[in-house]
Design a protein around this motif. Structure first.
Motif, PDB file in Angstrom:
ATOM      1  N   GLU A 257       0.838  -1.204   0.000  1.00  0.00           N
ATOM      2  CA  GLU A 257       0.000   0.000   0.000  1.00  0.00           C
ATOM      3  C   GLU A 257       0.871   1.251   0.000  1.00  0.00           C
ATOM      4  OE1 GLU A 257      -3.866  -1.707   2.510  1.00  0.00           O
ATOM      5  OE2 GLU A 257      -2.183  -0.718   3.553  1.00  0.00           O
ATOM      6  N   GLU A 258       1.910   1.231   0.828  1.00  0.00           N
ATOM      7  CA  GLU A 258       2.794   2.392   0.909  1.00  0.00           C
ATOM      8  C   GLU A 258       3.479   2.647  -0.431  1.00  0.00           C
ATOM      9  OE1 GLU A 258       6.311   4.232   3.772  1.00  0.00           O
ATOM     10  OE2 GLU A 258       5.555   2.211   4.110  1.00  0.00           O
ATOM     11  N   ALA A 259       3.876   1.593  -1.112  1.00  0.00           N
ATOM     12  CA  ALA A 259       4.522   1.747  -2.413  1.00  0.00           C
ATOM     13  C   ALA A 259       3.582   2.395  -3.418  1.00  0.00           C
ATOM     14  CB  ALA A 259       5.006   0.389  -2.920  1.00  0.00           C
ATOM     15  N   ILE A 260       2.311   1.993  -3.407  1.00  0.00           N
ATOM     16  CA  ILE A 260       1.330   2.562  -4.342  1.00  0.00           C
ATOM     17  C   ILE A 260       1.037   4.019  -3.976  1.00  0.00           C
ATOM     18  CG2 ILE A 260      -1.034   2.385  -5.210  1.00  0.00           C
ATOM     19  CD1 ILE A 260      -0.860  -0.637  -4.711  1.00  0.00           C
ATOM     20  N   VAL A 261       0.856   4.282  -2.663  1.00  0.00           N
ATOM     21  CA  VAL A 261       0.582   5.647  -2.208  1.00  0.00           C
ATOM     22  C   VAL A 261       1.735   6.583  -2.558  1.00  0.00           C
ATOM     23  CG1 VAL A 261       0.271   7.081  -0.145  1.00  0.00           C
ATOM     24  CG2 VAL A 261      -0.984   4.935  -0.371  1.00  0.00           C
ATOM     25  N   ASN A 262       2.956   6.094  -2.518  1.00  0.00           N
ATOM     26  CA  ASN A 262       4.129   6.919  -2.815  1.00  0.00           C
ATOM     27  C   ASN A 262       4.377   7.089  -4.311  1.00  0.00           C
ATOM     28  OD1 ASN A 262       4.499   7.097  -0.088  1.00  0.00           O
ATOM     29  ND2 ASN A 262       6.263   5.745   0.012  1.00  0.00           N
ATOM     30  N   SER A 263       3.613   6.400  -5.128  1.00  0.00           N
ATOM     31  CA  SER A 263       3.791   6.509  -6.579  1.00  0.00           C
ATOM     32  C   SER A 263       3.146   7.797  -7.090  1.00  0.00           C
ATOM     33  CB  SER A 263       3.170   5.296  -7.279  1.00  0.00           C
ATOM     34  OG  SER A 263       1.759   5.328  -7.162  1.00  0.00           O
ATOM     35  N   GLU A 264       3.416   8.101  -8.350  1.00  0.00           N
ATOM     36  CA  GLU A 264       2.881   9.326  -8.948  1.00  0.00           C
ATOM     37  C   GLU A 264       1.354   9.303  -9.017  1.00  0.00           C
ATOM     38  OE1 GLU A 264       2.975  13.095 -10.544  1.00  0.00           O
ATOM     39  OE2 GLU A 264       4.651  11.932  -9.722  1.00  0.00           O
ATOM     40  N   ALA A 265       0.791   8.159  -9.322  1.00  0.00           N
ATOM     41  CA  ALA A 265      -0.670   8.057  -9.471  1.00  0.00           C
ATOM     42  C   ALA A 265      -1.381   7.999  -8.126  1.00  0.00           C
ATOM     43  CB  ALA A 265      -1.027   6.829 -10.309  1.00  0.00           C
ATOM     44  N   GLY A 266      -0.733   7.448  -7.111  1.00  0.00           N
ATOM     45  CA  GLY A 266      -1.380   7.296  -5.823  1.00  0.00           C
ATOM     46  C   GLY A 266      -2.355   6.127  -5.812  1.00  0.00           C
ATOM     47  N   MET A 267      -3.172   6.055  -4.766  1.00  0.00           N
ATOM     48  CA  MET A 267      -4.118   4.950  -4.604  1.00  0.00           C
ATOM     49  C   MET A 267      -5.541   5.488  -4.522  1.00  0.00           C
ATOM     50  SD  MET A 267      -4.438   2.238  -1.424  1.00  0.00           S
ATOM     51  CE  MET A 267      -3.017   1.255  -1.874  1.00  0.00           C
ATOM     52  N   MET A 268      -6.431   4.892  -5.281  1.00  0.00           N
ATOM     53  CA  MET A 268      -7.844   5.237  -5.186  1.00  0.00           C
ATOM     54  C   MET A 268      -8.446   4.512  -3.986  1.00  0.00           C
ATOM     55  SD  MET A 268     -10.105   7.120  -6.776  1.00  0.00           S
ATOM     56  CE  MET A 268      -9.583   7.233  -8.494  1.00  0.00           C
ATOM     57  N   VAL A 269      -9.054   5.281  -3.060  1.00  0.00           N
ATOM     58  CA  VAL A 269      -9.610   4.686  -1.847  1.00  0.00           C
ATOM     59  C   VAL A 269     -11.040   5.183  -1.641  1.00  0.00           C
ATOM     60  CG1 VAL A 269      -7.360   4.468  -0.690  1.00  0.00           C
ATOM     61  CG2 VAL A 269      -8.702   6.554  -0.386  1.00  0.00           C
TER      62      VAL A 269
ATOM     63  N   ASP B 187      -8.747  -6.590   1.800  1.00  0.00           N
ATOM     64  CA  ASP B 187      -7.404  -6.073   1.555  1.00  0.00           C
ATOM     65  C   ASP B 187      -7.432  -4.657   0.973  1.00  0.00           C
ATOM     66  OD1 ASP B 187      -8.486  -6.648  -0.864  1.00  0.00           O
ATOM     67  OD2 ASP B 187      -6.779  -7.815  -1.630  1.00  0.00           O
ATOM     68  N   GLN B 188      -8.586  -3.991   1.056  1.00  0.00           N
ATOM     69  CA  GLN B 188      -8.723  -2.645   0.495  1.00  0.00           C
ATOM     70  C   GLN B 188      -8.655  -1.592   1.601  1.00  0.00           C
ATOM     71  OE1 GLN B 188     -12.316  -2.443  -1.824  1.00  0.00           O
ATOM     72  NE2 GLN B 188     -11.658  -3.988  -3.294  1.00  0.00           N
ATOM     73  N   LEU B 189      -7.791  -0.607   1.393  1.00  0.00           N
ATOM     74  CA  LEU B 189      -7.652   0.506   2.339  1.00  0.00           C
ATOM     75  C   LEU B 189      -8.817   1.481   2.154  1.00  0.00           C
ATOM     76  CD1 LEU B 189      -5.748   1.799   4.475  1.00  0.00           C
ATOM     77  CD2 LEU B 189      -4.674   3.041   2.572  1.00  0.00           C
ATOM     78  N   ALA B 190      -9.364   1.976   3.259  1.00  0.00           N
ATOM     79  CA  ALA B 190     -10.467   2.935   3.207  1.00  0.00           C
ATOM     80  C   ALA B 190     -10.273   3.976   4.315  1.00  0.00           C
ATOM     81  CB  ALA B 190     -11.814   2.212   3.372  1.00  0.00           C
ATOM     82  N   HIS B 191     -10.987   5.110   4.170  1.00  0.00           N
ATOM     83  CA  HIS B 191     -10.847   6.210   5.134  1.00  0.00           C
ATOM     84  C   HIS B 191     -12.207   6.800   5.474  1.00  0.00           C
ATOM     85  CE1 HIS B 191      -6.847   6.007   3.201  1.00  0.00           C
ATOM     86  NE2 HIS B 191      -6.384   6.448   4.366  1.00  0.00           N
ATOM     87  N   ALA B 192     -12.181   7.589   6.554  1.00  0.00           N
ATOM     88  CA  ALA B 192     -13.363   8.365   6.930  1.00  0.00           C
ATOM     89  C   ALA B 192     -12.907   9.758   7.324  1.00  0.00           C
ATOM     90  CB  ALA B 192     -14.106   7.702   8.091  1.00  0.00           C
ATOM     91  N   LEU B 193     -13.640  10.770   6.841  1.00  0.00           N
ATOM     92  CA  LEU B 193     -13.373  12.164   7.192  1.00  0.00           C
ATOM     93  C   LEU B 193     -14.459  12.615   8.138  1.00  0.00           C
ATOM     94  CD1 LEU B 193     -11.641  14.742   6.665  1.00  0.00           C
ATOM     95  CD2 LEU B 193     -13.255  15.287   4.832  1.00  0.00           C
TER      96      LEU B 193
END
Length: 230
Positions: free
Chosen positions: A146-158, A219-225
């Motif tokens: 996850e960290e590798a994807i988040v650190n990429s140019e495209a980022g991660m869709m969550v 295995d999917q990362l999710a968030h709440a604001l």
């Protein structure tokens, strides 16, 4: 007889003048001797000064510019500082939405911060999450992939649970900032069209305090604001 008296008087005057000169010279000599003795005594006292006092003088702070080796080192990207105030717990209604989404891990608090003007500008189109304001769980919760994807140019869709408790999607990524000093720093952001829709639909305001929570659905990362009650 008269001549004898006159001679005796002159003799006594001469003796008096002589005695005065001798007395004056002797007094000056005594004064000089006393002064010299005082100087010797002061010098001896300085030599016998306690060693701890001498060390204290030698350790006195210097007004000169400190050496480069003693300057405060630049904090690494992952240096986490405490939150500005004690975070409030996750509201139960948000936990219920997470459960309905199929939460299998979490939730953990990532950051509690006040929204800035930059967070809400259309031209910027991002909400920043400065590392210095993040909790210790910010990086602990991310898996290596996850960290590798988040650190990429495209980022991660969550997926993101909005303050309204509607569910949408945003891009979660590391954001590179080039400074005028030539150095580069990083922060994490929600951005993309999804973030623009979230801030507009929920009428987010500058200086409003919010929290970002993380959880997983399988295995999917999710968030709440979450809005923090004022």
């Amino acid at each position: 007889m008269e001549l004898q008296r006159h001679g005796r008087s002159q003799e006594l005057k001469a003796m008096a003048i002589t005695n005065f000169k001798i007395s004056s010279r002797f007094g000056a000599l005594i004064f000089a001797t006393d002064l010299f003795s005082q100087l010797l005594e002061d010098e001896e006292q300085q030599r016998e000064a306690p060693q701890s006092q001498q060390q204290q003088w030698s350790l006195s702070p210097s007004p000169s510019r400190p050496d480069k080796s003693t300057r405060k080192a630049t904090l690494p990207v992952r240096a986490i500082s405490p939150l500005q105030r004690t975070p409030v717990p996750l509201p139960e209604e948000f936990r219920e939405v997470m459960i309905r989404q199929g939460m299998t891990e979490g939730p953990v608090l990532l950051i509690q911060k006040r929204l800035t003007a930059t967070d809400l500008k259309k031209a910027q189109n991002r909400m920043s999450m400065p590392v210095k304001q993040a909790t210790e769980d910010f990086f602990k919760f991310l898996k290596p992939l996850e960290e590798a994807i988040v650190n990429s140019e495209a980022g991660m869709m969550v997926r993101l649970i909005e303050p309204s408790r509607d569910v949408s999607t945003v891009v979660f990524k590391r954001w590179k900032m080039d400074k005028t000093t030539g150095r580069t720093s990083y922060m994490y952001v929600f951005n993309g069209k999804g973030w623009g829709d979230v801030k507009n639909k929920n009428a987010l305001r500058e200086s409003e305090e919010v929290q970002v929570w993380a959880f997983r659905v399988g295995d999917q990362l999710a968030h709440a604001l979450v809005r923090v009650p004022s």
